[in-house]
Design an enzyme around this catalytic site. Structure first.
Site, PDB file in Angstrom:
ATOM      1  CD  GLU A  85      -0.231   3.146   3.542  1.00 19.70           C
ATOM      2  OE1 GLU A  85      -0.038   2.117   4.232  1.00 19.70           O
ATOM      3  OE2 GLU A  85       0.636   4.012   3.355  1.00 19.70           O
ATOM      4  CE  LYS A 115      -2.100  -1.047   3.846  1.00 21.24           C
ATOM      5  NZ  LYS A 115      -1.598  -2.399   4.060  1.00 21.24           N
ATOM      6  CB  THR A 116       3.577   2.415   2.236  1.00 25.64           C
ATOM      7  OG1 THR A 116       2.800   2.237   3.417  1.00 25.64           O
ATOM      8  CG2 THR A 116       4.415   3.674   2.382  1.00 25.64           C
TER       9      THR A 116
END
Length: 495
Positions: A197, A153-154
């Site tokens: 995010e 995600k990051t």
């Protein structure tokens, strides 16, 4: 644009469905006016600090509390955020006395009900928002891309932000890591889009209604919150239904079975896939691929990052930007500038010939992918490091007793792929110990699977630092993995 496979068996845990339903039906907070003060309890956290930076840039009086005196807190103070070093009832009194309006108080899931600041805020009947409420409000204010999934995600949200900037956009960004081209995890942009995010750890992402949702993959994690994989799938399905459009990873078998998004991306096939990037060459410092849209080749690109998992993240980022109208030529030029966010294979420095790299990997799949990428650097003789590493020394700090217990065998399998292994004690993250769940037990299991592997277990971080000094050699890649305090290794070596 989005539907759920009807054959999926929904989670039958009534309490969890009730909780998620309450999150989704809960009305979004009123929009903040620029005059509204906002106070963050635990402002130094990676998610909270990003929101604080955006609000202070938008003219809000922002304050917070955090006992840590780290670089993040110092940066917030330099931006005009008032930071109280202790979380006491007096902090709320001070904020009330210095502002004409009562503040909105923002908390995260980590803040307990016994927190004295929170108790005093409730006693004064102040508005209490979870950080996800604030992020949901920001997402609703403009066109937005929200990135969800168990892994990546990051990195993916960082890559999307970077590509948009390189293409001439100025997106607002709320990321769980430092975006290299911004030097920050939070940025209040002037452009059309917001990139966020969407953390699944506590289920709060079901509050978000972005213009475009991205799901990178799905695998059981956060077993302290979820009752099982079905529970996690149900939560991500709710997130998907809240997105105007959804793009997902076709190469992930769970997503392929349980989701029917607006578009798929893949690194394995082009048939019936909206966006695909098939690898042409994989090296220890880069990978090249051919990009396809709806089965037709559009062009080739080189990604200055190693590993198939990073190629997947970059494919998702490129696809998301294309779905938002980004021109392919400008985006491909931006690909050459991509860098991973902080704590994602982050070279901290070279100590006596050893390259010290920090990585956030704390789930077996993340550990496996990170070690595979590192081993490719050793075997290929190509890497982004100052010199080619000759050996891989893995340093791992298990994160949470519950995760270590749940994935004990998977961790034992993943951690074998190195030349030497050093284990730190389990980082509790607020959990109680579980009998028999410890780094010594994990080491014993790994030895039974690979007797020739050199393994040592430290009792504390000081001893871990000593072991790194004694067990590593010049030209080693020392890879420190974990979501806890193992990232202090470089600072301890450099002292």
């Amino acid at each position: 644009n989005f539907s759920v496979n009807p054959s999926h068996r929904r989670c039958d845990k009534v309490k969890k469905l009730t909780y998620l339903s309450a999150l989704r039906s809960r009305p979004l907070p009123r929009l903040l006016t620029p005059q509204t003060p906002v106070h963050f309890i635990g402002v130094g956290g990676i998610g909270m600090s990003a929101l604080a930076k955006i609000l202070v840039d938008r003219g809000h009086p922002v304050s917070g509390s955090d006992p840590r005196d780290n670089a993040t807190v110092q940066h917030l103070e330099s931006r005009g955020v008032t930071v109280f070093k202790e979380q006491t009832a007096e902090s709320i009194q001070s904020v009330l006395s210095t502002n004409l309006q009562p503040p909105v108080v923002v908390i995260s899931t980590a803040i307990p009900d016994t927190n004295p600041e929170l108790q005093n805020a409730r006693a004064h009947q102040l508005a209490i928002w979870h950080r996800s409420d604030l992020l949901a409000a920001l997402i609703d204010q403009q066109a937005s891309i929200a990135v969800a999934g168990s892994h990546g995600k990051t990195t993916t949200s960082t890559l999307i932000t970077t590509l948009l900037i390189e293409a001439g956009e100025d997106p607002t960004a709320v990321i769980g890591g430092v975006v290299p081209c911004l030097g920050s995890n939070g940025h209040s942009g002037q452009g059309r889009l917001l990139v966020a995010e969407a953390d699944e750890s506590d289920g709060s992402l079901v509050k978000f209604s972005p213009s475009l949702g991205v799901i990178t993959n799905l695998e059981l994690d956060h077993t302290d919150h979820y009752d099982g994989l079905d529970d996690l799938i149900s939560t991500l399905q709710r997130f998907g239904r809240g997105c105007e459009r959804l793009i997902a990873n076709y190469d992930d078998p769970i997503l392929q079975e349980h989701f029917e998004p607006t578009a798929w991306w893949s690194n394995k096939q082009i048939e019936n896939i909206a966006f695909a990037a098939l690898p042409l060459q994989l090296d220890g410092d880069r990978c090249s691929a051919r990009f396809y849209e709806n089965g037709s080749a559009v062009g080739d690109f080189t990604l200055p990052m190693a590993g198939l998992h990073n190629l997947s993240n970059a494919t998702a980022a490129l696809a998301a930007c294309r779905m938002e109208g980004g021109p392919f030529e400008a985006l491909v030029e931006g690909l050459a500038q991509l860098q991973a966010p902080g704590r994602r294979f982050d070279l901290r420095g070279t100590w006596e010939g050893r390259h010290i790299v920090d990585d956030y990997a704390h789930h077996p799949s993340e550990v496996r992918a990170t070690l595979t990428m590192a081993q490719l650097m050793v075997s290929s003789g190509r890497s982004p490091l100052p010199s080619s590493p000759q050996r891989l020394v893995a340093v791992f700090q298990p994160h949470r007793f519950s995760r270590t217990q749940q994935f004990f065998e998977a961790f034992a399998e993943a951690l074998q792929n190195c030349d030497a292994l050093l284990l730190a004690p389990v980082y509790a993250a607020g959990e109680q110990t579980i009998p028999g769940v410890c780094s010594n037990a994990l080491a014993q299991r790994i030895r039974s699977l690979r007797p020739d592997l050199e393994i040592a277990v430290a009792d504390n971080l000081d001893q871990l630092t000593y072991l790194v000094k004694q067990r590593s050699r010049p030209d080693d890649l020392v890879l420190a993995m974990g979501a806890g305090t193992v990232n202090s290794l470089w600072g301890r070596l450099a002292e």
